[in-house]
Design a protein around this motif. Structure first.
Motif, mmCIF file in Angstrom:
data_model
loop_
_atom_site.group_PDB
_atom_site.id
_atom_site.type_symbol
_atom_site.label_atom_id
_atom_site.label_comp_id
_atom_site.label_asym_id
_atom_site.label_seq_id
_atom_site.Cartn_x
_atom_site.Cartn_y
_atom_site.Cartn_z
ATOM 1 N N ARG A 1 41.900 48.268 32.713
ATOM 2 C CA ARG A 1 41.680 48.295 31.114
ATOM 3 C C ARG A 1 42.814 47.602 30.421
ATOM 4 N NH1 ARG A 1 41.658 51.424 27.444
ATOM 5 N NH2 ARG A 1 42.416 52.684 28.359
ATOM 6 N N ARG B 1 43.122 43.660 30.751
ATOM 7 C CA ARG B 1 42.192 42.872 30.358
ATOM 8 C C ARG B 1 43.060 43.177 28.223
ATOM 9 N NH1 ARG B 1 38.669 45.818 31.813
ATOM 10 N NH2 ARG B 1 37.942 46.575 30.838
ATOM 11 N N THR C 1 43.629 39.243 26.554
ATOM 12 C CA THR C 1 42.241 39.147 25.813
ATOM 13 C C THR C 1 43.199 38.751 24.305
ATOM 14 O OG1 THR C 1 41.377 41.322 26.113
ATOM 15 C CG2 THR C 1 40.505 39.357 27.429
ATOM 16 N N VAL D 1 42.342 37.217 33.259
ATOM 17 C CA VAL D 1 41.251 37.925 32.889
ATOM 18 C C VAL D 1 40.904 38.161 34.372
ATOM 19 C CG1 VAL D 1 39.416 37.889 32.038
ATOM 20 C CG2 VAL D 1 40.897 37.687 30.796
ATOM 21 N N SER D 2 40.534 36.466 34.302
ATOM 22 C CA SER D 2 39.772 36.757 36.113
ATOM 23 C C SER D 2 39.913 37.415 37.639
ATOM 24 C CB SER D 2 40.064 34.925 36.459
ATOM 25 O OG SER D 2 38.976 34.743 38.126
ATOM 26 N N THR E 1 39.231 40.714 36.563
ATOM 27 C CA THR E 1 37.719 41.487 36.788
ATOM 28 C C THR E 1 37.435 41.593 37.940
ATOM 29 O OG1 THR E 1 37.647 40.327 34.605
ATOM 30 C CG2 THR E 1 36.059 40.391 36.131
ATOM 31 N N ASN E 2 38.470 40.935 38.645
ATOM 32 C CA ASN E 2 37.988 41.189 40.403
ATOM 33 C C ASN E 2 38.415 42.258 40.635
ATOM 34 O OD1 ASN E 2 36.759 38.525 40.380
ATOM 35 N ND2 ASN E 2 38.608 37.746 41.135
ATOM 36 N N ARG F 1 38.943 45.035 38.834
ATOM 37 C CA ARG F 1 38.073 45.927 38.009
ATOM 38 C C ARG F 1 36.953 46.480 39.099
ATOM 39 N NH1 ARG F 1 34.952 44.647 33.183
ATOM 40 N NH2 ARG F 1 33.986 43.728 34.784
ATOM 41 N N ASP F 2 36.381 45.301 39.492
ATOM 42 C CA ASP F 2 34.599 44.876 40.377
ATOM 43 C C ASP F 2 35.174 45.840 41.674
ATOM 44 O OD1 ASP F 2 33.554 44.317 38.404
ATOM 45 O OD2 ASP F 2 33.136 42.299 39.114
ATOM 46 N N GLU G 1 32.332 52.286 31.616
ATOM 47 C CA GLU G 1 32.335 51.286 32.518
ATOM 48 C C GLU G 1 31.789 51.250 34.379
ATOM 49 O OE1 GLU G 1 35.658 49.372 32.214
ATOM 50 O OE2 GLU G 1 35.517 48.257 30.663
#
Length: 588
Positions: free
Chosen positions: A370, A373, A377, A391-392, A395-396, A398-399, A457
Motif C-alpha cells: 500500500r 502504491r 502514484t 503500479v501494475s 497491484t499484482n 497485492r492481489d 481492502e
C-alpha cells in the motif's frame, strides 16, 4: 583730479583691506582632490586650444599628454578600490571617475570627425575600453586570490566554495555601492558578472579536465546547476543581471560526460540500497521474526526503499537542476521496476511456504505494498510508463497476497459453505448462517493485525469472495423450490443471510456496500409468482447486474420447478468491465 580711491573704492578706509580674489583650482589641484570630471574638462579645454590654432609647441603637447596619463592613473586607482567597502568620499570619487570617462569618450567621438593627421596622438583615448579591461584584470586577480573554504571536504570542494563566496560578496558590493556611481545605461552589474562568469567558467573547465572522483564530480555539477545560479538570483542581483547573456558554465560535451558519471553513480547506489533492503527483509522472514507496531504487523522494507528512491531523486534534482531530464529520471527509476520484480519473487517464495510465519510476513508486506502504491502514484516526477509498470506490479503483488490470505480462510470455511443451499439450510438457514458467521468472525479477528487501510481492502475482497461462494453454492441446484411457500422461504433466508454476512463485515470495519445488492435481487426472482413480473425482474437483473449471462439465469430459474430459460429468453449481455463483472465471472 580724483584720487585713486574714487576709481578703486575697495581701497577706501570704509571698506578696509581689499578682498582676496578666489583662485581657480588648477589641474593638479583637481587631480589631488579627485575631482576627475573637472580635471578632464580642463585637459579637454587645453587640448582644444592647443590643436585648434594649428600651431603648438612640442613641450606643451608632451605636458598635456603626461597630464592625461596622470588623469588615468588617478581614475585607475579609484576604480581599483571599487570592490572594497566605500565611504561617501570614495563613492564620490568613483562617480567623478565615471563622469570623466564619459567626457573622454565624448571627446574621442568628436575627434573621429577630424582628419587623422590633425588629431593628438593620444586620441582616441578609449577610456571606456581601458575601464572594462581594468575591471576584468581586477576580477581575475580577486578570483585567483580567493581563499579556499576551510570547511570543504576536498580541495576541489573548498576551492569551489571559496570562489562562489568571492563572487557573491563582490557582486553584492557592486549592487549595493558601486552601481549607484554609474549611469543606468552602463549596466555595471552585467559588466562585472560577465568577467566573474568568465573567470569561474575557465576554472570549472580546468577542474573538469582532471578526471574527478565521484564526490568532486557531484560538487562541480552542484555549483554549475544550482549554487552558482542561486547567487545570480539573489534579490539584489536578479533585476540587474541577465543570465541569458552569459555563456554556459561548462561546454556541452563536458557537462554531458559529468552528468553521465553522476547518474551512473546514483543508479549504482540505488541498486545497492534496494538490494540490501530486500536482503534484510528476506533474512527477517527466514529468521522467523515479524515486527509489530501498535498491534499491527510491520516491515520497514517500504519505508527504506521509498526513502532511498526519494533521496536519490532529490539529490539528482539538487545536483542537476533543470538539466534533470525525463531520460535521466527514466534511467534512474528503471532500478525501481527491477526491484519490484525481485520483490514479487520474494513474496511468492514466502507464500509457497506453509509455515505459520508466512501469514504474518504476508500481512506485513500488504502494508508495504500500500505504501509503495501511494508513493508511485503520488510522485509527480515518475515517467508515465514507469508509473504504469510499477503500479501494475504492485497491484499484482497485492492481489496475490489477498488471494493467499483469503484462501486460508475459505479452506477453513469449506464445511460451512457445503451446507449452504442444502435441504438442511432450507429447513434451518439461521443455524447454518450462524456457523458461517462464527467462522468468519474468528478469521476476521485475526485480520486486526493489519493496518487500517490494508484491512479495509482485504475485507472488501473477502466479502466479495464469500458472497461469490454463496452464489456458486446456490447455482449448484442441490435443492428444488417446489412451491410458493418454499420459494418465499428461500427468498427470506437469502435476504437474512445477506444481512447477517453484511453485518459481520461492517462490524469488522468494511466500508464496501456495493456487493450487498446482489443477493436481494436474486431473492426477488425466487419469490415472484406472476410470469410477467418474473420477466421484468430478469430484465432488471440484466440492467442492475450487467454481467449476468444466460447460464446464470438458467441456473437461477432451475431452482424453481417448472421454469427454465426457454420460458424466459434473454439476450446474453456483453461482458462489461466493473466489479460485478468480476463477481459473476467467478460464478461457475
Amino acid at each position: 583730479m580724483k584720487c585713486c580711491r574714487c576709481f578703486f573704492p575697495w581701497l577706501s578706509d570704509e571698506q578696509g583691506e581689499p578682498e582676496e580674489v578666489p583662485q581657480v583650482p588648477t589641474f593638479e589641484d583637481n587631480l589631488q582632490r579627485r575631482c576627475f570630471s573637472e580635471a578632464s574638462r580642463q585637459l579637454i579645454g587645453r587640448e582644444d586650444c592647443l590643436f585648434g590654432i594649428g600651431q603648438w609647441k612640442q613641450d606643451e603637447e608632451a605636458e598635456l599628454k603626461q597630464d592625461y596619463e596622470n588623469l588615468w592613473e588617478g581614475i585607475e586607482q579609484t576604480i581599483r578600490k571599487s570592490l572594497q567597502p566605500l565611504d561617501q568620499s570614495e563613492q564620490g570619487a568613483l562617480k567623478e571617475a565615471v563622469l570623466a570617462i564619459q567626457q573622454e569618450e565624448e571627446q574621442d567621438m568628436r575627434w573621429e570627425e577630424s582628419e587623422e593627421q590633425k588629431r593628438p596622438d593620444w586620441r582616441p583615448q578609449r577610456f571606456r575600453y581601458a575601464h572594462d579591461s581594468l575591471l576584468e584584470e581586477m576580477v581575475t586577480e580577486r578570483m585567483q586570490e580567493a581563499e579556499p573554504y576551510p570547511g570543504g571536504g576536498s580541495s576541489v570542494e573548498s576551492e569551489l566554495i571559496g570562489l562562489g563566496r568571492r563572487i557573491k560578496l563582490d557582486m553584492l558590493q557592486v549592487a549595493r555601492q558601486v552601481r549607484g556611481c554609474y549611469p543606468g545605461n552602463v549596466g555595471v552589474c552585467q559588466v562585472y558578472i560577465r568577467f566573474y562568469h568568465q573567470a569561474f567558467r575557465a576554472r570549472l573547465t580546468e577542474l573538469s579536465e582532471f578526471g574527478l572522483d565521484q564526490p568532486d564530480c557531484t560538487h562541480l555539477l552542484s555549483w554549475t546547476n544550482q549554487h552558482y545560479p542561486s547567487i545570480l538570483q539573489e534579490p539584489e542581483l536578479a533585476s540587474e543581471v541577465n543570465i541569458k547573456l552569459l555563456e554556459p558554465l561548462l561546454p556541452a560535451d563536458v557537462l554531458r560526460s559529468l552528468e553521465e558519471q553522476y547518474l551512473e553513480h546514483r543508479e549504482t547506489e540505488l541498486k545497492k540500497c534496494v538490494q540490501n533492503a530486500l536482503q534484510m527483509a528476506e533474512q527477517a522472514w527466514r529468521g522467523g521474526a515479524t515486527q509489530m507496531i501498535d498491534g499491527c504487523y510491520f516491515s520497514p522494507l517500504a519505508i527504506d526503499i521509498i526513502q532511498c528512491v526519494d533521496g536519490n531523486l532529490k539529490s539528482c534534482q539538487a545536483v542537476l537542476g533543470d538539466d534533470l531530464t525525463h531520460t535521466h529520471t527514466h534511467k534512474l527509476l528503471a532500478t525501481l521496476t527491477l526491484f519490484f520484480r525481485s520483490y514479487q519473487d520474494f513474496l511468492e517464495k514466502v507464500m509457497k511456504q506453509s509455515g505459520a510465519h508466512s501469514r504474518p510476513v504476508v500481512m506485513a508486506n500488504l502494508t508495504c505494498l500500500r505504501q509503495f502504491r501511494e508513493f508511485v502514484t503520488g510522485e509527480a516526477s515518475f515517467p508515465k510508463d514507469v508509473r504504469t509498470t510499477c503500479v501494475s506490479l504492485v497491484t499484482n503483488m497485492r492481489d496475490g497476497c489477498h488471494a493467499h490470505l483469503t484462501s486460508i480462510i475459505h479452506q477453513n470455511l469449506k464445511e460451512s459453505y457445503r451446507k449452504l443451499w442444502s435441504h438442511n439450510w432450507l429447513q434451518n438457514s439461521e443455524r447454518v448462517c450462524e456457523q458461517l458467521q462464527g467462522g468468519l468472525n474468528t478469521h476476521l479477528q485475526d485480520l486486526t493485525a493489519l493496518d487500517y487501510t490494508s484491512r479495509q481492502e482485504l475485507l472488501g475482497v473477502l466479502h466479495e469472495e464469500v458472497l461469490l461462494e454463496y452464489v456458486r453454492r446456490m447455482m449448484k441446484r442441490k435443492i428444488k423450490l417446489k412451491d410458493k411457500q418454499q420459494q418465499e422461504q428461500a427468498a427470506r433466508a437469502l435476504c437474512s443471510d445477506n444481512q447477517d454476512i453484511q453485518t459481520v463485515f461492517i462490524q469488522a470495519g468494511s466500508t464496501e456496500g456495493w456487493i450487498s445488492r446482489v443477493l436481494p435481487e436474486l431473492a426477488e426472482l425466487l419469490k415472484i409468482q406472476d410470469p410477467d413480473t418474473i420477466h421484468l425482474q430478469l430484465l432488471t437483473l440484466t440492467r442492475e447486474l450487467p454481467d449476468i449471462s444466460v447460464s446464470h439465469v438458467s441456473a437461477l430459474l432451475q431452482l424453481r420447478c417448472g421454469l427454465s430459460d426457454r420460458d424466459y429468453p434473454i439476450t446474453d449481455s456483453p461482458w462489461q468491465l466493473g466489479r460485478l463483472h468480476c463477481f459473476f465471472y467467478g460464478v461457475k
